[in-house]
Scaffold this motif. Structure first.
Motif, PDB file in Angstrom:
ATOM      1  N   GLU A   1       1.022  -1.144  -0.161  1.00 10.19           N
ATOM      2  CA  GLU A   1       0.217   0.083   0.028  1.00 10.19           C
ATOM      3  C   GLU A   1       1.040   1.274   0.072  1.00 10.19           C
ATOM      4  N   VAL A   2       0.983   2.012  -0.998  1.00  9.19           N
ATOM      5  CA  VAL A   2       1.785   3.154  -1.234  1.00  9.19           C
ATOM      6  C   VAL A   2       0.770   4.436  -1.089  1.00  9.19           C
ATOM      7  N   HIS A   3       1.359   5.297  -0.160  1.00  8.58           N
ATOM      8  CA  HIS A   3       0.745   6.529   0.081  1.00  8.58           C
ATOM      9  C   HIS A   3       1.542   7.683  -0.795  1.00  8.58           C
TER      10      HIS A   3
ATOM     11  N   GLU B   1       4.609  14.467 -12.316  1.00 15.09           N
ATOM     12  CA  GLU B   1       4.281  15.752 -11.334  1.00 15.09           C
ATOM     13  C   GLU B   1       3.397  15.617 -10.715  1.00 15.09           C
ATOM     14  N   VAL B   2       2.903  14.626 -10.235  1.00 15.44           N
ATOM     15  CA  VAL B   2       1.657  14.288  -9.149  1.00 15.44           C
ATOM     16  C   VAL B   2       2.385  14.427  -7.689  1.00 15.44           C
ATOM     17  N   SER B   3       3.830  14.256  -7.531  1.00 13.91           N
ATOM     18  CA  SER B   3       4.104  14.242  -6.284  1.00 13.91           C
ATOM     19  C   SER B   3       5.658  14.280  -6.321  1.00 13.91           C
ATOM     20  N   ASP B   4       6.327  14.845  -5.247  1.00 11.76           N
ATOM     21  CA  ASP B   4       7.737  14.867  -5.407  1.00 11.76           C
ATOM     22  C   ASP B   4       8.264  13.506  -5.105  1.00 11.76           C
ATOM     23  N   GLY B   5       7.775  12.699  -4.649  1.00 10.27           N
ATOM     24  CA  GLY B   5       7.938  11.123  -4.410  1.00 10.27           C
ATOM     25  C   GLY B   5       9.101  10.805  -3.427  1.00 10.27           C
TER      26      GLY B   5
ATOM     27  N   SER C   1      11.273  12.821   3.217  1.00  9.17           N
ATOM     28  CA  SER C   1      10.477  13.687   3.856  1.00  9.17           C
ATOM     29  C   SER C   1       8.655  13.200   3.842  1.00  9.17           C
ATOM     30  N   GLY C   2       8.694  11.778   3.628  1.00 16.84           N
ATOM     31  CA  GLY C   2       7.404  11.372   3.957  1.00 16.84           C
ATOM     32  C   GLY C   2       6.202  11.646   2.734  1.00 16.84           C
ATOM     33  N   SER C   3       6.705  12.201   1.806  1.00 15.96           N
ATOM     34  CA  SER C   3       5.852  12.231   0.504  1.00 15.96           C
ATOM     35  C   SER C   3       5.407  11.025  -0.094  1.00 15.96           C
ATOM     36  N   LEU C   4       6.174   9.780   0.272  1.00 21.05           N
ATOM     37  CA  LEU C   4       5.862   8.666  -0.259  1.00 21.05           C
ATOM     38  C   LEU C   4       6.115   7.577   0.740  1.00 21.05           C
TER      39      LEU C   4
ATOM     40  N   SER D   1      12.085   3.880   4.493  1.00 19.76           N
ATOM     41  CA  SER D   1      13.216   4.034   3.484  1.00 19.76           C
ATOM     42  C   SER D   1      13.257   2.941   2.780  1.00 19.76           C
ATOM     43  N   LEU D   2      13.574   2.742   1.376  1.00 13.19           N
ATOM     44  CA  LEU D   2      13.664   1.672   0.602  1.00 13.19           C
ATOM     45  C   LEU D   2      14.348   0.525   1.500  1.00 13.19           C
ATOM     46  N   ARG D   3      15.426   0.910   1.887  1.00 15.97           N
ATOM     47  CA  ARG D   3      16.398  -0.126   2.557  1.00 15.97           C
ATOM     48  C   ARG D   3      15.585  -0.460   3.899  1.00 15.97           C
ATOM     49  N   ALA D   4      14.728   0.459   4.582  1.00 15.13           N
ATOM     50  CA  ALA D   4      14.204  -0.211   5.854  1.00 15.13           C
ATOM     51  C   ALA D   4      12.922  -1.311   5.320  1.00 15.13           C
ATOM     52  N   MET D   5      12.253  -0.876   4.363  1.00 12.03           N
ATOM     53  CA  MET D   5      11.299  -1.663   3.890  1.00 12.03           C
ATOM     54  C   MET D   5      11.783  -2.995   3.283  1.00 12.03           C
TER      55      MET D   5
END
Ligand code: ADP
Ligand code: MG
Ligand code: ZN
Length: 492
Positions: free
Chosen positions: A13-15, A190-194, A198-201, A227-231
């Motif tokens: 689930e990606v926010h 350009e829907v999000s900075d991704g 900073s929590g945008s993703l 973070s990706l690494r944490a995931m």
């Protein structure tokens, strides 16, 4: 007895925080990082009695944009629901989200894995509001051990799109590729900075294990992967934990677990995640939302080619290496720049080499975007035309490009500045001159040929003669390379 084997099943689930100026249901600014706490708030996002929400049209458009790019079907009538739970980061004690009629359903997105392409189905994309932020006064910012917590509602009501995948990812690496592709896509659009830091993703990762004896362990939802690494680490840890339990013949408890990045473990979490009964009900203060056809069609027309299409095109049509196809499709502006260099007449592979090494290097060094460069795609193409004709050596062309980038001048002017003459000697005529000079100086050439010119003096001498003949209109290393080529040909 056959040893047991396992298959990992992952669904994400990606926010994604949508890049709007104002919040989802009020006109408060969305900037929450760096703003004084609780300043970007109003009665609506604080849930004060008597306030009414109204939907931000831009957020709807951005949601439609992401959904269309993910090949989803848009629901032309969509609804908002209240998801009720009590937690201090939620001023209204409910989150306005979507439930049975989300904005979009049934999409798909390819990911790339060691040369293979795998299609991942997308269950749904829905819009929801973000919660506020709790600040715990402990060293690690965690709740446990804090004497008190502070709350900042600046983030409350910021628009999110939640993208839910089917449980079709089969390893932490695939999960990583999936998140990277979502991030690339939202940046393309350009829907999000991704930005994950900073929590945008934000990602919640669901994982279960299928056992070869037919058992299928319950799924566990992992939160707090920042973070990706944490995931990846959290998914690796859960894989081992769940397989261990199944090997012992135990059951997996279906639960939410919290990733602790410092100790590298997941822990069963108490708190808001435990409130499983959200008592969803339709948001009475918002009407059903009609997503007009014209809006959908306008958004569809504005869509750029998605990152996976660019990558496939570079690999299949352009025949670039997998690594080049990947790096040159990472950023939309860079990919389009490259396409325009080729469209202006440059050879594709050559254009790719120059964009990859010279343009990307400058972007990395300066932090500029490709659109800020003083050299446009036509400018680079005109430089490459000289290299292709052989009227500029590779090294000379790099110097010329440097001048073009610094001064923003055309290739001919930059060549004058660099002291390189336009229409310098072509490869073909250089070959002719080298062959002629070597032929005329048989004694020296013989020494080069047999490898007896150990000091390199004879080579220098021949090179000097050639340079004189071509009036210095080629780089010394090109002349030297041409000498080797002619010697090679003599060897047969
Ligand atoms: P919830 O509200 O419980 O989070 P959602 O439907 O929003 O449920 O999300 C469910 C997520 O869990 C999806 O990403 C889905 O792919 C994933 N999922 C469902 N079943 C499994 C499973 N058996 N193993 C791993 N992930 C799963
Ligand atoms: Mg969910
Ligand atoms: Zn507000």
């Amino acid at each position: 007895m056959m040893p047991l084997s396992f298959e990992t099943v992952i669904g994400l689930e990606v926010h994604v925080q949508l890049a709007t100026e104002s919040k989802l249901f009020c006109s408060c600014p969305t900037a929450y990082i760096g703003s004084e706490p609780n300043t970007n708030v109003c009665p609506a996002c604080l849930g004060l009695p008597g306030s009414l929400p109204s939907l931000n049209r831009r957020a709807l458009e951005l949601g439609v944009k992401a959904a269309l790019a993910l090949n989803c079907s848009i629901n032309c009538m969509t609804k908002f629901h209240r998801k009720n739970y009590f937690y201090p980061d939620l001023p209204k004690a409910f989150q306005v989200s979507q439930y049975d009629v989300p904005l979009a359903v049934s999409g798909s997105m390819p990911i790339f894995l060691e040369g293979k392409v795998k299609n991942i189905n997308i269950t749904r994309l829905h819009l929801e509001e973000d919660a506020g932020k709790l600040i715990h006064e402990t060293a690690d910012g965690r709740l446990s051990g804090a004497a008190f917590s502070l709350v900042d509602y600046n983030r409350a009501g910021v628009p999110l799109a939640e993208i839910v995948s089917e449980p079709e990812l089969s390893s932490p690496e695939e999960a990583r590729e999936y998140v990277l592709m979502i991030r690339r896509l939202v940046r393309y659009l350009e829907v999000s900075d991704g930005d994950m830091e900073s929590g945008s993703l934000r990602v919640d990762a669901n994982i279960s294990q299928k056992c070869s004896d037919g058992r299928w362990g319950s799924r566990v939802e992992i939160k707090n992967v920042n973070s990706l690494r944490a995931m990846e680490r959290a998914l690796e840890y859960e894989t081992i934990r769940q397989r261990g339990l199944l090997l012992k013949g135990e059951e997996i408890v279906q639960e939410t677990r919290h990733w602790d990045d410092n100790s590298g473990v997941t822990r069963s979490s108490r708190g808001k995640e435990e409130a499983h009964d959200y008592r969803y009900f339709p948001e009475p203060d918002l009407p059903q939302i009609a997503v007009e056809r014209t809006l959908v069609e306008n958004v569809r027309e504005s869509l750029p080619e998605p990152p996976w299409k660019k990558r496939e095109k570079f690999a299949r049509e352009w025949r670039l290496s997998p690594a080049d196809s990947a790096s040159l499709s990472e950023n939309l502006d860079v990919a389009v720049f490259l396409e325009n260099v080729a469209a202006s007449g440059a050879d594709r592979q050559m254009a790719a080499n120059w964009v990859k090494t010279d343009i990307l290097r400058v972007l990395n060094e300066t932090g500029l975007a490709v659109g800020d460069l003083q050299v446009g795609p036509e400018g680079l193409a005109s430089l490459l035309a000289h290299v292709e004709k052989g009227s500029l050596s590779n090294t000379a062309a790099k110097d010329v490009l440097d001048i073009m980038l610094k001064k923003g001048i055309a290739v001919d002017d930059a060549m004058k500045e660099a002291g390189v003459k336009a229409g310098g000697v072509s490869r073909e005529s250089l070959l002719g001159v080298v062959a002629k000079v070597l032929g005329e100086n048989a004694a020296e050439t013989a020494l080069l040929f047999s490898g007896e010119d150990t000091s390199g003096k004879k080579r220098k001498f021949l090179q000097g003669l050639i340079m004189r003949e071509i009036r210095g209109q080629a780089a010394p290393e090109d002349v030297s390379a041409m000498i080797d080529r002619v010697l090679d040909e003599m060897k047969g």
